[in-house]
Design a protein around this motif. Structure first.
Motif, short mmCIF file in Angstrom:
data_model
loop_
_atom_site.label_atom_id
_atom_site.label_comp_id
_atom_site.label_asym_id
_atom_site.label_seq_id
_atom_site.Cartn_x
_atom_site.Cartn_y
_atom_site.Cartn_z
N ASP A 23 109.70 13.83 28.03
CA ASP A 23 108.35 14.81 27.30
C ASP A 23 107.85 15.64 28.42
N ARG A 24 107.96 15.14 29.68
CA ARG A 24 107.39 15.94 30.91
C ARG A 24 108.56 17.09 31.08
N ALA A 25 109.84 16.85 31.08
CA ALA A 25 110.82 17.91 31.01
C ALA A 25 110.89 18.98 30.10
N GLN A 26 110.62 18.37 28.75
CA GLN A 26 110.22 19.74 27.86
C GLN A 26 108.99 20.26 27.96
N ALA A 27 107.91 19.71 28.60
CA ALA A 27 106.64 20.33 28.82
C ALA A 27 106.66 21.51 29.86
N CYS A 28 107.98 21.20 30.93
CA CYS A 28 108.02 21.91 31.95
C CYS A 28 109.63 22.63 31.67
N SER A 29 109.80 23.29 30.55
CA SER A 29 111.17 23.72 30.29
C SER A 29 111.65 25.03 31.13
N PHE A 30 110.73 25.72 31.58
CA PHE A 30 110.93 26.88 32.29
C PHE A 30 111.04 26.89 33.63
N ASP A 31 110.10 25.71 34.08
CA ASP A 31 110.32 25.48 35.57
C ASP A 31 109.96 24.04 35.80
N PRO A 32 110.74 23.33 36.40
CA PRO A 32 110.59 21.72 36.46
C PRO A 32 109.18 21.30 37.28
N ILE A 33 108.68 22.05 37.78
CA ILE A 33 107.65 22.04 38.79
C ILE A 33 106.34 22.29 38.06
N GLU A 34 106.15 23.18 37.27
CA GLU A 34 105.05 23.69 36.36
C GLU A 34 105.19 23.52 35.06
N PRO A 35 104.15 23.25 34.14
CA PRO A 35 104.33 23.33 32.71
C PRO A 35 104.40 24.60 32.21
N ASP A 36 104.83 24.89 30.98
CA ASP A 36 105.12 25.93 30.14
C ASP A 36 103.75 26.50 29.92
N TYR A 37 102.83 25.40 29.48
CA TYR A 37 101.55 25.81 29.03
C TYR A 37 100.56 24.77 29.75
N PRO A 38 99.92 25.15 30.93
CA PRO A 38 99.34 24.42 31.87
C PRO A 38 97.82 23.95 31.15
N GLU A 39 97.32 25.01 30.46
CA GLU A 39 95.92 24.50 29.78
C GLU A 39 96.33 23.88 28.54
N THR A 40 97.19 23.51 28.00
CA THR A 40 97.35 22.75 26.80
C THR A 40 97.57 21.34 27.05
N ALA A 41 97.04 20.64 26.17
CA ALA A 41 97.23 19.24 26.05
C ALA A 41 98.10 18.74 25.46
N TYR A 42 99.02 17.57 25.58
CA TYR A 42 99.92 16.93 25.13
C TYR A 42 99.52 15.59 24.23
N ILE A 43 99.72 15.45 22.95
CA ILE A 43 99.34 14.28 22.36
C ILE A 43 100.60 13.59 21.91
N VAL A 44 100.51 12.22 22.38
CA VAL A 44 101.74 11.32 21.75
C VAL A 44 101.14 10.40 20.78
N MET A 45 101.89 10.11 19.82
CA MET A 45 101.07 9.17 18.95
C MET A 45 102.44 7.97 18.68
N SER A 46 102.03 6.75 18.90
CA SER A 46 102.74 5.59 18.50
C SER A 46 102.47 5.26 17.07
N VAL A 47 103.82 5.11 16.50
CA VAL A 47 103.74 4.76 15.06
C VAL A 47 104.56 3.44 14.96
N ARG A 48 104.11 2.64 14.47
CA ARG A 48 104.87 1.26 14.41
C ARG A 48 104.81 0.96 12.84
N GLY A 49 106.09 0.37 12.32
CA GLY A 49 106.05 0.26 11.05
C GLY A 49 105.50 1.36 9.93
N GLY A 50 105.56 2.58 10.29
CA GLY A 50 105.05 3.57 9.40
C GLY A 50 103.63 3.67 9.50
#
Length: 155
Positions: free
Chosen positions: A103-130
């Motif tokens: 997830d971090r690598a994708q968020a920093c796809s242009f530069d591995p040290i800085e995020p592509d969109y530093p002001e953007t939040a990243y939301i991850v959802m855990s889905v179990r059994g649908g």
């Protein structure tokens, strides 16, 4: 701890998409200014894996790759309407809601040290059994030069 605030409708829309696309990862954007608009993006990871399993070793059960045309259309909409990219979201089927190294690598796809969109939040959802089990938000912390968990609120 920082707080990421999204509308209840945006949260419900993301959740419905994540549950509908289970057992595969879903992905998309939340855009807007005063209000939130959810823009689901097609996950093409299964297509890439089927066409070239050596390069795309994971399928959509454990990875996502946004359709580039859909992603670009939303980014152009943001520019045209002068909106913000508030959040990037995706799901983790049958896994926890955590910000992985991938997830971090994708968020920093242009530069591995800085995020592509530093002001953007990243939301991850855990889905179990649908069904949604948990959701977490992550934001860029400039001083730490890393993503940190933030409080995710929806109202």
């Amino acid at each position: 701890m920082q707080t990421v605030m999204i509308s209840r409708l945006a949260f419900e829309t993301m959740t419905a998409q994540a549950e509908r696309e289970f057992p595969f990862e879903c992905c998309g954007f939340i855009i807007g200014d005063a209000s939130d608009e959810v823009r689901p993006i097609r996950n093409i990871q299964n297509e890439k894996h089927a066409a070239d399993p050596a390069t795309f070793q994971r399928d959509a059960r454990t990875a996502y790759l946004m359709d580039a045309k859909e992603q670009l259309a939303v980014l152009q909409e943001i520019d045209r309407r002068k909106l913000k990219l508030k959040a990037v979201y995706h799901s983790h089927p049958d896994h926890e809601a955590y910000f992985s190294a991938t997830d971090r690598a994708q968020a920093c796809s242009f530069d591995p040290i800085e995020p592509d969109y530093p002001e953007t939040a990243y939301i991850v959802m855990s889905v179990r059994g649908g069904k949604l089990a948990a959701a977490a938000a992550f934001v860029w912390e400039k001083e730490q030069k890393d993503f940190v968990e933030a409080e995710l609120r929806h109202s």
